[in-house]
Design an enzyme around this catalytic site. Structure first.
Site, PDB file in Angstrom:
ATOM      1  N   GLU A  23       0.868  -1.004   0.020  1.00 64.12           N
ATOM      2  CA  GLU A  23       0.010  -0.174  -0.060  1.00 64.12           C
ATOM      3  C   GLU A  23       0.778   1.221  -0.019  1.00 64.12           C
ATOM      4  O   GLU A  23       0.551   2.207   0.934  1.00 64.12           O
ATOM      5  CB  GLU A  23      -0.856   0.007   1.188  1.00 64.12           C
ATOM      6  CG  GLU A  23      -1.968  -1.251   1.173  1.00 64.12           C
ATOM      7  CD  GLU A  23      -2.749  -1.317   2.310  1.00 64.12           C
ATOM      8  OE1 GLU A  23      -2.762  -0.358   3.240  1.00 64.12           O
ATOM      9  OE2 GLU A  23      -3.770  -2.034   2.484  1.00 64.12           O
TER      10      GLU A  23
ATOM     11  N   GLU B  41      -4.168  -9.106   0.413  1.00 61.32           N
ATOM     12  CA  GLU B  41      -4.770  -8.743   1.784  1.00 61.32           C
ATOM     13  C   GLU B  41      -6.147  -8.709   1.662  1.00 61.32           C
ATOM     14  O   GLU B  41      -6.736  -7.872   0.911  1.00 61.32           O
ATOM     15  CB  GLU B  41      -4.118  -7.540   2.090  1.00 61.32           C
ATOM     16  CG  GLU B  41      -4.328  -7.219   3.894  1.00 61.32           C
ATOM     17  CD  GLU B  41      -3.348  -6.032   4.215  1.00 61.32           C
ATOM     18  OE1 GLU B  41      -2.286  -6.017   3.795  1.00 61.32           O
ATOM     19  OE2 GLU B  41      -3.858  -5.227   4.794  1.00 61.32           O
TER      20      GLU B  41
END
Length: 830
Positions: free
Chosen positions: A446, A522
């Site tokens: 991220e 994720e």
């Protein structure tokens, strides 16, 4: 470089040249003198004899510095896990952009509310025997910013606390007392979770002759694999400071998992740059997989002038990995979908201090659930963890960074990225390249650069760098800015596009990308507290309650996350979704979302298993889907609801069986099967209209032919009557490091768990062992783990016992007001 290394002060145990293969990768069994005769190679775990001081000590690097008043510790060691918890530690007044926050507020407990911030020093006195040409210190990680001194001189340093690194101390060793000193520094606002502090991973002294194999200088690959034959390619890099290639040869032998020769052998003469190559064939190989994690050893012997100057044992597995649009993720030529979880590096009440027994227990719990993959989020893994993944059969995404140059926290890795990123990636790959469990590398998580103009270029540069180091594995990373990452080209350059959450954008990403597949890098981030249930049972986002707990009906998530079934629909209905890594396998210290602004929450709620290692209900939901060997049948909630008589109290069943019938006090509530059109009821069986009556819940499961094949019962527990103790193992090693995990349960007279019992339990350990820690899994508890007393949570907690170095028996006694004392003995000495 000095021609020899001289004797110094203390003598430590060594790992022999060919240790017992059944214990490959295990810590040594104690400290003893190094034999006077020099072997070709010695690797000495530096565990005991360290002195530690928390704080600045300006002269601590000097050999003559008096450290007698410092604390004596064993390594691995986490200086912060002893607490106490404190709301003011690393209180971060910030906006967490990843969570969609717009207004700054005080995030309490984000890094666990434990005292990891500050400077710490470690000192150790060494004695190194004569006869070796090179001495090297190997750190599997040191938190953080370690600076290593030998005899008062700086010998090396590193920046990233998660990276394995090596320090050549040969030029600094002298005759007489040799002193190693390590200074570490942790800044506040340097992490998004509990990082730990200190020499939290193993430290090893490596002694070698010349010529010898360089550190991480052996590379084993298996480019051609079938059930009939496997090609094994080996590259060896020798320390080239003082060898003649014409006088040197390298002998390779492949051994089976028990250390027996397979008959596969070859020799090579190194080139002038010290590199040697060989290609061998293994007939009818045993292929490595999660179901059958077969392993081999490569014995590399270096000879110069007819004498053995080095011998190294490298464990490897024979397997192939491929990902493509036509067949998805393939292991050994067979398509499979990854059933993975993300794991942070802490071990709950043990903190970040690495312990192989705790790691093995963690992985065994996940294996029983049916999990077959681990993402080492969001940092570089330990060697012990990767060795266990090799042995136990897990597919690994080995991750590197949580951030690049743009910070997520003020003092994060962004400070080091431009200078250190390639060094860190090189160490990650070189350290773990021979583990068959590692099937892909991750270069980030991220990162804000996803949408920047230069983001795609930077991603490609890092991916290409990893490919140069290891062309045999694909590269991925976790991306949450799907629109931005598509627009910038960031997602398009990756070997494997990894999406974090954003289930509603999978189809769009798949349609736009050239790769032809996606990975749930994720997923889920469902929140729950073991044994806690909230009414009404309904799907909620960012739900918060006065007790700072989350419901185990498994219907609650964050605004940016989802319940498990949303991801499962994508995986089951689309061949191009190659699997998932659930956030998270275990609860972890820090990041107590959704209560990250609500003290005293100090650890996560995301785990499928709680911080103590006790499964939540959600564990059985995943088990019903993932464990294909053994059936699952699990009922929730518990059935102690005094004051709710007559009120709607839904009952859920998590099962691998196609249908089941529920009975309340013998009265059928109907038979249910999965609804293929229902988002939730496709995977769960739910009786939403059950009204609570004290007594018994019983569920009967049926197979596809309608035959009753299993049943489970949950009863309303009576008053707490006694304590039951159950150890994960009845015998552990007498090595001073092995651990036994004992679950203490408060039960009624008939042995039913009392699910609301919160008695304070006190612990006493006698005999050949000691009390190590306890944990009850309550994310709001401020009880110090190392104190021998703790209240139960949901009627349970876990006590951790540590062995002594003498064989015998240790006995745990657990007492509580109003209950008889319970005892349990564990044998020590294998």
């Amino acid at each position: 470089m000095k021609p020899t290394i001289y004797k110094a002060f203390l003598i430590f145990a060594v790992v022999g040249l060919l240790p017992a293969l059944a214990r490959q990768g295990e810590p040594s069994r104690g400290n003893a003198a190094v034999p006077a005769d020099a072997a070709a190679r010695r690797e000495v775990p530096l565990e005991k004899g360290w002195r530690f001081f928390k704080g600045e000590a300006p002269d601590a690097a000097r050999p003559a510095f008096d450290d007698a008043a410092w604390e004596e510790v064993s390594v691995p060691h986490d200086w912060a896990i002893g607490g106490p918890f404190d709301r003011g530690i690393d209180l971060q007044e910030t906006v967490i952009e990843q969570n969609g926050e717009k207004i700054p507020y005080a995030h309490t407990g984000r890094t666990g509310a434990l005292p990891y911030i500050g400077v710490g020093w470690y000192r150790l006195r060494l004695d190194i025997p004569d006869g070796y040409r090179r001495a090297e210190l190997r750190f599997d990680g040191a938190m953080a910013e370690p600076v290593v001194y030998v005899n008062g001189e700086e010998a090396g340093r590193w920046a990233n606390g998660y990276t394995a690194f090596n320090v050549d101390i040969t030029p600094y060793v002298r005759k007489g007392a040799n002193v190693v000193a390590v200074r570490l520094r942790n800044l506040g606002e340097s992490s998004r979770w509990y990082p730990g502090a200190g020499l939290y991973r193993p430290v090893t002294l490596a002694l070698t002759q010349s010529p010898s194999v360089k550190t991480w200088g052996t590379t084993v690959t298996t480019p051609e694999v079938s059930e009939r034959s496997a090609q094994v390619d080996v590259k060896t890099e020798l320390d080239g400071s003082s060898f003649s290639s014409s006088d040197t040869r390298v002998v390779y032998e492949i051994l089976d998992a028990a250390g027996r020769p397979t008959g596969v052998r070859s020799e090579a003469t190194p080139f002038s740059n010290g590199a040697a190559f060989s290609r061998m064939e293994v007939k009818n190989p045993r292929l490595w997989s999660p179901e059958s994690p077969a392993l081999y050893f490569l014995r590399t012997t270096v000879m110069a002038g007819g004498a053995v100057t080095d011998q190294e044992l490298t464990r490897f597995g024979i397997r192939s990995v491929k990902v493509d649009a036509a067949r998805g993720f393939q292991l050994n030529g067979k398509t499979r979908k990854l059933k993975g979880v993300c794991l942070h590096h802490d071990l709950g009440p043990l903190g970040a201090a690495l312990n192989k027994a705790a790691l093995r227990r963690q992985l065994a719990i996940l294996k029983e659930m049916g999990c077959d993959a681990i993402r080492t989020s969001h940092n570089m893994p330990s060697t012990w963890q990767m060795e266990l993944c090799d042995e136990m059969g897990f597919l690994v995404m080995a991750e590197s960074f949580d951030m690049w140059g743009v910070p997520k926290v003020k003092n994060g890795y962004n400070r080091f990225f431009s200078e250190w990123a390639e060094k860190d990636l090189a160490n990650l790959v070189n350290c773990h390249k021979n583990h068959p469990s590692v099937v892909m590398w991750s270069i980030g998580n991220e990162v804000p650069e996803q949408g920047s103009p230069d983001g795609a270029r930077l991603a490609k540069r890092l991916q290409d760098f990893v490919h140069r180091l290891d062309p045999t594995r694909p590269v991925t990373q976790g991306m949450d800015q799907v629109d931005n990452a598509l627009k910038s080209g960031f997602m398009g350059v990756m070997d494997i596009p990894g999406l974090n959450y954003r289930t509603g954008k999978y189809q769009m990403a798949y349609d736009a990308l050239p790769q032809g597949f996606l990975l749930g890098a994720e997923t889920a981030s469902t929140v729950s507290s073991r044994g806690v249930y909230k009414f009404p049972a309904e799907e909620k986002k960012n739900a918060m309650y006065p007790d700072r707990q989350s419901s185990s009906y498994d219907l609650e998530a964050c605004w940016w996350s989802n319940i498990p079934e949303e991801q499962w629909e994508l995986i089951d209905d689309n061949d191009w979704v190659i699997g998932e890594f659930v956030w998270t396998g275990f609860d972890y210290l820090g990041e107590p979302t959704p209560y990250d602004g609500s003290w005293p929450s100090r650890s996560s709620y995301f785990g499928i298993v709680d911080l103590a290692g006790l499964p939540k209900d959600r564990y059985y939901l995943y088990r019903s889907r993932w464990n294909e060997k053994e059936p699952t049948l699990h009922i929730l909630p518990h059935w102690n609801w005094e004051g709710r008589e007559g009120e709607v109290t839904p009952v859920y069943v998590y099962t691998s069986h196609p249908s089941a019938e529920l009975f309340v006090n013998g009265v059928s509530q109907g038979r249910k099967g999965r609804d293929p059109k229902g988002r939730i009821d496709r995977y769960r069986l739910r009786w939403n209209d059950v009204r609570y009556q004290p007594g018994a819940l019983r569920v009967v499961a049926y197979d596809a032919a309608g035959k009753a094949v299993a049943e489970r019962e949950v009863r309303t527990a009576g008053k707490p009557h006694h304590i039951e103790l159950k150890a994960d193992r009845s015998r552990i090693a007498a090595d001073g490091r092995d651990l036994a995990f004992v679950t203490a349960s408060i039960v009624d007279e008939d042995g039913n768990l009392c699910p609301t019992a919160a008695h304070r339990l006190d612990f006493q350990v006698t005999g050949q062992g000691s009390y190590k820690a306890a944990c009850n899994g309550d994310a709001t508890s401020l009880e110090v783990f190392s104190q021998p007393s703790m209240p139960a949570f949901g009627g349970r907690l876990v006590v951790i016992l540590q062995s002594a170095e003498r064989a015998g028996t240790m006995t745990l006694r657990v007492s509580a007001a109003g209950l008889p004392t319970a005892s349990l003995s564990v044998a020590t000495g294998l």
